[in-house]
Design an enzyme around this catalytic site. Structure first.
Site, PDB file in Angstrom:
ATOM      1  N   HIS A 225       0.849  -1.197   0.000  1.00  0.00           N
ATOM      2  CA  HIS A 225       0.000   0.000   0.000  1.00  0.00           C
ATOM      3  C   HIS A 225       0.876   1.235   0.000  1.00  0.00           C
ATOM      4  O   HIS A 225       2.073   1.168   0.280  1.00  0.00           O
ATOM      5  CB  HIS A 225      -0.898   0.012   1.253  1.00  0.00           C
ATOM      6  N   ASP A 227       0.800   5.147   1.881  1.00  0.00           N
ATOM      7  CA  ASP A 227       0.096   5.800   2.980  1.00  0.00           C
ATOM      8  C   ASP A 227      -0.618   7.042   2.451  1.00  0.00           C
ATOM      9  O   ASP A 227      -0.120   7.731   1.565  1.00  0.00           O
ATOM     10  CB  ASP A 227       1.084   6.195   4.083  1.00  0.00           C
ATOM     11  N   HIS A 282       4.761   0.139  -0.170  1.00  0.00           N
ATOM     12  CA  HIS A 282       5.527  -0.645   0.798  1.00  0.00           C
ATOM     13  C   HIS A 282       4.640  -1.714   1.422  1.00  0.00           C
ATOM     14  O   HIS A 282       3.413  -1.661   1.305  1.00  0.00           O
ATOM     15  CB  HIS A 282       6.156   0.276   1.861  1.00  0.00           C
ATOM     16  N   ARG A 292       7.493  -9.078  15.450  1.00  0.00           N
ATOM     17  CA  ARG A 292       7.999  -7.780  15.009  1.00  0.00           C
ATOM     18  C   ARG A 292       7.002  -6.710  15.438  1.00  0.00           C
ATOM     19  O   ARG A 292       5.784  -6.921  15.361  1.00  0.00           O
ATOM     20  CB  ARG A 292       8.166  -7.786  13.489  1.00  0.00           C
TER      21      ARG A 292
END
Ligand SMILES: C=C1C[C@]23C[C@H]1CC[C@H]2[C@@]12CCC[C@@](C)(C(=O)O1)[C@H]2[C@@H]3C(=O)O
Ligand SMILES: O=C(O)CCC(=O)C(=O)O
Ligand SMILES: [Fe+2]
Length: 367
Positions: A225, A227, A282, A292
């Site tokens: 996607h 941002d 990204h 994570r």
């Protein structure tokens, strides 16, 4: 029809509670075409060894130029000497960890409402995919108080305190980065009436957790996607997972650099810069052994401000490529069109010869 309330919420529960699963459920198994392991162009293996996003020292006298170059070529970079204390990064990481390690039934007390932005849940973009992502998130827009009370009835002040401090420090860094980015385009920050050094943009904070995954090659942490922000500042803990897409190289990992923060260009800066600083695609991939954690500071303009290509960047050979939009309006476009949101606000430039090209007005029209 489920006969009991507990039956009705079962699927929901099952979907979110992925932390202890020993096998990847079908609901989370991405097809080979869009799974992380399969969509790198053939050149990616060679090029990813030698290139990654630039790491920029903000104390470098050439920082402005380096930032501008990174924005044009990568749409992302890492920053060192950014002025955010390590201690604050440690605290936001541990507060995020403590949130995600609460029992699922507790986290669901702060679940994001169907029509809301803030709260606990799966990524907002999940609705565009038939498979679920291997992650859980907590979004903060405005005060986190109500949700913090639901999560930690006896001790919500600690969480609110850390978030408030993080928000304040990130706001300053975001303003400073905007100054460097605009400066590199030849524009003084003071010339953009809502972006001056003492002005405050709007922002959201997104805590993301990616549990260790039994079959990481077939799972997706957060699907590709861009941002919907001006810029996003991302803290990632010491575990790799973020990748940015680059035309020539495919998916390139952005390795965690101790103490550094990742900055990426969002769609609104793409619009403001009239495409000079393209927003970067990204995604986050997952791994077999380590949880994570990442914290995204999603920075945008004050919500009532119309964003359109800066007039200083326009002339008859560089007509505006996008129509004005507010952040609120753009988030609506994202919710509707997802990765086509940017083209949904693009102005169409008719091809030469088809229309009268004497005036700029005649050259652009809204589709
Ligand atoms: C201010 C924002 C920006 C949002 C929506 C809202 C709050 C949460 C943000 C994210 C964070 C995770 C990726 C993304 C794509 C998502 O699903 O939620 C982002 C989205 C956007 O950048 O469009
Ligand atoms: O976790 C990551 O590395 C990426 C998170 C992200 O892209 C987001 O929250 O918008
Ligand atoms: Fe993102």
């Amino acid at each position: 029809m489920p006969s009991r309330v507990s039956d009705a919420i079962k699927p929901h529960k099952h979907v979110l509670d992925i932390t202890s699963l020993k096998e990847l459920p079908e609901s989370h198994a991405w097809s080979s075409l869009d799974s992380p392991s399969s969509n790198n162009p053939p050149t990616a293996a060679d090029s990813s060894v030698s290139e990654s996003v630039p790491v920029i020292d903000l104390d470098d006298p050439n920082a402005q130029e380096l930032v501008g170059h990174a924005c044009k070529t990568w749409g992302a970079f890492q920053v060192k000497n950014h002025g955010i204390e390590t201690n604050l990064l440690d605290r936001i990481e541990s507060t995020g960890k403590s949130l995600f390690s609460l029992p699922t039934h507790q986290k669901l007390k702060a679940a994001r409402a169907a029509d809301g932005v803030s709260g606990y849940g799966v990524a907002r973009i999940s609705s565009f995919f038939s498979k679920l992502m291997w992650s859980e998130g907590f979004t903060i827009l405005g005060s986190p108080l109500e949700h913090a009370r639901q999560l930690w009835p006896d001790d919500y002040n600690h969480f609110c305190g850390v978030i408030e401090e993080y928000d304040k420090e990130m706001q300053k860094l975001a303003g400073r980065l905007m100054g460097l980015m605009l400066g590199s385009l030849g524009i003084a920050q003071e010339d953009v009436d809502w972006a001056g050094p003492n002005k405050e943009g709007a922002a959201a904070i997104q805590l993301n957790s990616y549990p260790a995954c039994p079959d990481p090659d077939r799972a997706m942490g957060l699907a590709a996607h861009t941002d919907s922000t001006l810029l996003t500042i991302l803290y990632q803990n010491n575990t790799s997972g973020l990748q940015v897409f680059r035309d020539a190289s495919g998916w390139v990992t952005v390795p965690p650099v101790p103490g550094a923060l990742v900055v990426n260009i969002g769609d609104l800066l793409h619009i403001l810069s009239n495409g000079s600083y393209p927003s970067v695609l990204h995604r986050a991939v997952v791994n077999r052994t380590q949880q994570r954690l990442s914290v995204a500071y999603l920075y945008g303009p004050p919500s009532d401000v119309q964003i359109s290509p800066l007039s200083k960047l326009l002339d008859p050979t560089h007509p505006p490529l996008y129509r004005p939009v507010t952040w609120t309006e753009y988030l609506g476009a994202k919710a509707k069109h997802f990765n086509e949101a940017l083209s949904s606000v693009q102005l169409c430039i008719p091809r030469t010869g088809l229309v009268n090209q004497n005036t700029v007005e005649n050259r652009v029209e809204i589709i």
